[in-house]
Design an enzyme around this catalytic site. Structure first.
Site, short mmCIF file in Angstrom:
data_model
loop_
_atom_site.label_atom_id
_atom_site.label_comp_id
_atom_site.label_asym_id
_atom_site.label_seq_id
_atom_site.Cartn_x
_atom_site.Cartn_y
_atom_site.Cartn_z
N SER A 660 0.82 -1.22 0.00
CA SER A 660 0.00 0.00 0.00
C SER A 660 0.85 1.26 0.00
O SER A 660 0.33 2.36 -0.23
CB SER A 660 -0.94 0.01 1.22
OG SER A 660 -0.20 0.03 2.41
N LYS A 703 -6.45 4.58 8.31
CA LYS A 703 -5.33 5.40 7.85
C LYS A 703 -5.70 6.88 7.83
O LYS A 703 -4.94 7.74 8.30
CB LYS A 703 -4.90 4.93 6.46
CG LYS A 703 -4.30 3.53 6.46
CD LYS A 703 -3.95 3.06 5.06
CE LYS A 703 -3.30 1.68 5.10
NZ LYS A 703 -2.97 1.17 3.77
#
Length: 822
Positions: A660, A703
Site C-alpha cells: 500500500s 489510515k
C-alpha cells in the site's frame, strides 16, 4: 498550472441510515425472524444439500470467520431442519450369555429403552419373590416328595434284592462310609471273624471266594441300577423344577414379549434371558438376604446382586424426549467424550466392570442425527480425529480404551459390540483450516464432500436492513435486553458498515453485533432509558475503543512530542507521509510514517533499507519491484537509467509489509530525483501498478483517521488531507469528527486514479505527459526527473570513461613497453 482535482464531498465520506425511512418505531414491535440466519444463502443451500445426502461420505464443513456465528448457525438452522426428520432408535447394552466379555448392543424403538430397563428390573424382582414362594409351596413339595419317594422305593427294592441274594449265599450286606460291603456269615448269621476264616479248609475258602466274587458282580449291577435311578430322579426333579419355573417365568415373559413384539432384537434378547433363567433357576430359589457390604469395595455390592446384574439393561441412548433427529454440539471432543468409555468399580481391591458401566459418547448421542464440532477443537485431539475418520469409514462406533486401542497396555476388560453409525458430522472453522485439511489429508476429501462457505458480509438492501432489525429484536428478547429505537438501530447498522469498510455492505459477523448490543444495553441502563438509543450505541463504541487504544494513544503522544517525527506543515524534497495500519490484538488503528528517499550518482539502482535490513515482507518487496519497473516504463524509453537511490521507513522498528506504500515510495523517489518539494500536510496511501495506476488498499478508514488525529493535535491548517485510491471511496466510513472537519474546509480527502494525479496534488506542479518525441514538456515534474536522470547517466558515463583510461595507463606503467616488455 496544474489542473484542479476535485476533493470528495461530505456525503461520500460515510454512508448513513435515514432513521425516518425505517418502517418501525422500536424493535419491540417487530416480529421474530422466521429464518434465523440472514444473508447466508450460499451456505444454507450447501447445508441443506449435505443434510439431504444421507450417506456418511457427505459430511459438512462450515467455513467462515470466527465471529460469523458458525456454531450459532449450525445450532439454530440445523436444529430446525432436524426436527422434521425421524427420531432414531434407542440403544442399550445387555449381557452376552454366550460370551461374557462381549456385551451385546441392542436396538430398541425410540423412547422404549427406559421402559425395557424398567420392565426387566420388575421382571427379575418379581421372579426373585415368586419363585421361592412357588418352590416353597405345599403343591411343589408334594410333587417333589412323590418323585423322591419313587426314587427311594426303586433304590430300596434294588438293595433288598441284593441283600436277599447275599443271604441266600451265606453272606451279609452291610453299609459303611465307603459304600456297600458283602461280608461272609457264620451259621448263626453273624459276620465271620478272622479266627473263623482260619479254621476253614482250602476247599471251603475257595468256594467262599467264588460266591463272594459272584455277589460282587451282582453288587456292581445293583449300584449301576441305583445310579440310573438316581439320574432318572435328577431328570425328573429338574423337569419338575423347569415346569414350575417355566410356568412362572413364561407367564411374566409373555406379557413383556407382547409389549415388544415389534422389536425383533428385543424378542431375541428376551428368549436368551428366559433360557438363562431356567438354566440357573437355583439362583432364584434362594430368598433375598439383607445387603452386606463387601470389604475393600468402594460401593457395597451384595453377592446376590452381582448374580442378577447380568439381567440389567444399560440404556446407552434414550431418545424418549428427542424431537426429530438429535443435534449434539461437542465443545471438548476428547476421545472418551466422543466415543464413550468403560467405567470401573473397586471391588475386593480389584477393578470390576461389566456391561452396566458402559457410558456413551457424543457419537452415540448424535447417532441418527448431527454432531457439531469446531474443527480446531477436534484437531487438538489427534487421536479423536483419526478415530472419527475410522468410525466414518467402518460405519460403526466402537468403545475401546485408549491405551488398548494404541497398544500402550493391555488389561482384561470387556469389549462391547460396536453400534452401527449413521451420523452426519458438521465441522466449523476457518476456510484456511478447510484448505489445509483438503490439501494434506486425502481421507478428509472423501469424508467431507460438502463445504458450506459462510460470507462475512451482505448487500445493504432495504429487506436486509429490516431482517437485521428483526434479528436485533430476537436477540434482545432472547437475552432480556432493552429494545432499540429507530436511532439505535440506525447506528448499529452504520457500525455494521464500519466493520465491513464498505458503504454497500452489512457485516455478518454476528458476534461483534451481539456484543455491541449488550454493551449498549448497559449504558442505556445507566441512563435509565426505556430503549437503546443512538447515543447509547455511540457510547458503547467509544468505550470499546477507549478500553483498547492505549498503544495508539501512546504513539500519538510520541508524534506530538516529535519523538516519532511526522511533519504536517511545509514542503520538503524527498520526504512524504505514508500511512500504515497497526494491529494491537483487539484494536486496529492507523499510524503515519515518514518515508524518505535519497538519490545519488551511481549504478546500484534502487535500494530499500528496510528490505536490506530484513525488516520487510515479501509483499513489500513485490511493491518495490513494481516501482522499479514503473520508473523504467516512464523514464527509460530512450536511454537506460543509471542512479543510486535508497528508500526508508523512518523510525520503523518492526516488520514492514504490504504494497500500500508503493505509490508513496514512487512520489518520494520522484521528488528526490527532480528536487521538487512535497507538501508535508498531505499523507498518501495506495498501491501502484506497472502502468502507474493507483490500486485500492485495505484499512483506508484507519489510515485517514490516524493522520487526521495527528493533524488535529498539531493544529489543523486547512491545507492538510489524505490522498486515497479512487477505488476506495466506497470503503469510506469515517468518524463524524473527520466529516465535520472536511465540511468546514479544515481537512481534505482526494481520490486519485494515477500517479500523475498524485504528483500534481503533492507538488502543485503538472506531472507531464510524454510527447511524440519521447520527452516530457518543459516545467513539468517528469521533465525534471528525466533531465536529472539523463544528467546522472552522463556523469556515470564520463566517470566510467575516466576510470577505464586511468586503468589502462596504470597497466602500461606497471607492465612497461608492450613490445619489448621494458
Amino acid at each position: 498550472m496544474p489542473k484542479q482535482f476535485p476533493e470528495l464531498s461530505v456525503n461520500k465520506l460515510r454512508a448513513q441510515i435515514d432513521e425516518s425511512l425505517l418502517p418501525f418505531e422500536t424493535t419491540a414491535s417487530l416480529e421474530s425472524l422466521e429464518k434465523k440466519v440472514v444473508g447466508q444463502d450460499r451456505a444454507i443451500d450447501a447445508i441443506k444439500f449435505g443434510m439431504g445426502m444421507k450417506t456418511l461420505d457427505y459430511n459438512i464443513f462450515i467455513a467462515g470467520p470466527s465471529k460469523a456465528g458458525l456454531t450459532y448457525m449450525a445450532k439454530t438452522f440445523i436444529e430446525d431442519q432436524a426436527k422434521k426428520e425421524p427420531t432414531p432408535p434407542d440403544w442399550c447394552y445387555v449381557y452376552n450369555f454366550k460370551e461374557q466379555d462381549k456385551p451385546l448392543s441392542l436396538r430398541v424403538t425410540a423412547g422404549r429403552g427406559k421402559q425395557l430397563k424398567k420392565d426387566m428390573n420388575e421382571f427379575i424382582q418379581t421372579l426373585q419373590a415368586k419363585i421361592p414362594e412357588v418352590f416353597d409351596s405345599d403343591d411343589y413339595r408334594s410333587k417333589e416328595s412323590e418323585v423322591h419317594q419313587g426314587f427311594e422305593k426303586q433304590r430300596r427294592e434294588v438293595i433288598d434284592e441284593l441283600s436277599q441274594q447275599a443271604k441266600d449265599e451265606g453272606f451279609i450286606l452291610q453299609f459303611s462310609q465307603v459304600g456297600m460291603v458283602i461280608i461272609p456269615a457264620n451259621e448263626e448269621g453273624e459276620p465271620m471273624t478272622q479266627e473263623d476264616l482260619r479254621h476253614l479248609s482250602d476247599e471251603e475258602k475257595t468256594a467262599l471266594r467264588e460266591k463272594s466274587d459272584a455277589l460282587h458282580e451282582k453288587m456292581k449291577e445293583a449300584i449301576k441300577r441305583i445310579r440310573e435311578a438316581e439320574n432318572e430322579f435328577k431328570e425328573k426333579h429338574t423337569k419338575l423344577d423347569n415346569e414350575i419355573a417355566l410356568f412362572v417365568v413364561g407367564q411374566l415373559m409373555d406379557n413383556i414379549e407382547e409389549k415388544y413384539k415389534d422389536d425383533e432384537h428385543v424378542l431375541d434378547y428376551l428368549k436368551m434371558v428366559q433360557e438363562d433363567i431356567l438354566e440357573n433357576i437355583e439362583d432364584f430359589k434362594k430368598k433375598p438376604e439383607a445387603q452386606q457390604p463387601q470389604p475393600g469395595a468402594a460401593f457395597p455390592i451384595p453377592a446376590r446382586e452381582t448374580t442378577f446384574r447380568k439381567y440389567d439393561v444399560n440404556v446407552l441412548i434414550d431418545n424418549s424426549e428427542t424431537e426429530g433427529a438429535p443435534v449434539v454440539i461437542e465443545s471438548n471432543p476428547a476421545y472418551p467424550n466422543l466415543f464413550g468409555s468403560i467405567e470401573r468399580q473397586a471391588w475386593f481391591g480389584a477393578l470390576f466392570t461389566d456391561h452396566t458401566m458402559i457410558k456413551p459418547g457424543s457419537l452415540h448421542k448424535a447417532n441418527g442425527g448431527y454432531l457439531v464440532m469446531k474443527a480446531l477443537d477436534l484437531l487438538k485431539w489427534y487421536i479423536s480425529y483419526e478415530a472419527m475418520k475410522r468410525a466414518l469409514r467402518d460405519r460403526e462406533i466402537k468403545i475401546e480404551d485408549i491405551g488398548e486401542l494404541y497398544g500402550l497396555f493391555s488389561t482384561r476388560t470387556i469389549r462391547p459390540a460396536p453400534i452401527p453409525l449413521n451420523v452426519k458430522i458438521i465441522l466449523t472453522g476457518d476456510p484456511y483450516i478447510y484448505q489445509l485439511l483438503y490439501t494434506y489429508d486425502d481421507r478428509f476429501q472423501k469424508l467431507f464432500k460438502v463445504k458450506a462457505h459462510m460470507d462475512d458480509q451482505m448487500e445493504r438492501k432495504d429487506e436486509a436492513i429490516v431482517d437485521c432489525a428483526r434479528m436485533m429484536s430476537s436477540f434482545c428478547k432472547d437475552h432480556g435486553l432493552r429494545h432499540l429505537d429507530k436511532s439505535g438501530v440506525a447506528r448499529v447498522l452504520e457500525y455494521s458498515m464500519e466493520l465491513t469498510e464498505n458503504q454497500e455492505k452489512l457485516t455478518l459477523e454476528l458476534g461483534n453485533i451481539s456484543d455491541l448490543l449488550k454493551e449498549a444495553n448497559y449504558f442505556s441502563s445507566l441512563d435509565n432509558s426505556e430503549f437503546i438509543q443512538r447515543k447509547h450505541v455511540e457510547e458503547a463504541i467509544r468505550k470499546r475503543i477507549y478500553r483498547s487504544n492505549l498503544i495508539e494513544e501512546r504513539i500519538k503522544e510520541y508524534i506530538e512530542k516529535d519523538i516519532f517525527w511526522v511533519e504536517t506543515e511545509g514542503e520538503k524534497v524527498g520526504q512524504v507521509n505514508g500511512l500504515s495500519v497497526l494491529m494491537a490484538g483487539d484494536h486496529v488503528f492507523g499510524k503515519p510514517n515518514r518515508i524518505t528517499a535519497t538519490v545519488s550518482v551511481g549504478r546500484e539502482g534502487m535500494v530499500s533499507i528496510d528490505r536490506e535490513s530484513k525488516m520487510s515482507g515479501s509483499t513489500h518487496t513485490k511493491g518495490l519491484m513494481i516501482l522499479t519497473n514503473l520508473l523504467k516504463e516512464r523514464f527509460a524509453q530512450k536511454y537506460p537509467i543509471s542512479l543510486t537511490a535508497s528508500l526508508c521507513f523512518e523510525q520503523s522498528y518492526g516488520m514492514v509489509d504490504g504494497d500500500s506504500a508503493s505509490s508513496t515510495e514512487f512520489y518520494v523517489l520522484v521528488s528526490a530525483i527532480s528536487k521538487v518539494p512535497i507538501r508535508q500536510g498531505i499523507a498518501v496511501t495506495g498501491s501502484v501498478s506497472q502502468k502507474g495506476e493507483i490500486q485500492p488498499i485495505g484499512g483506508v478508514n484507519y489510515k485517514i483517521e490516524g493522520f487526521f488525529d495527528i493533524c488535529k493535535h498539531k493544529g489543523l491548517t486547512g491545507s492538510q488531507g489524505v490522498m486515497i485510491p479512487s477505488k476506495n471511496v466506497r470503503n469510506l466510513m469515517l468518524k463524524q469528527e473527520v466529516i465535520d472537519a472536511v465540511k468546514e474546509g479544515k481537512f481534505h480527502i482526494w481520490p486519485v486514479t494515477t500517479v500523475e494525479e498524485g504528483i500534481e496534488i503533492l507538488t502543485g506542479m503538472e506531472a507531464g505527459k510524454i510527447q511524440e518525441d519521447g520527452t516530457y514538456p518543459e516545467g513539468t515534474v517528469f521533465r525534471k526527473v528525466a533531465d536529472r536522470l539523463q544528467e546522472i547517466t552522463e556523469i556515470v558515463k564520463e566517470f566510467g570513461k575516466g576510470s577505464e583510461n586511468g586503468k589502462k595507463k596504470e597497466e602500461e606503467s606497471e607492465g612497461g613497453c608492450p613490445h619489448c616488455g621494458v
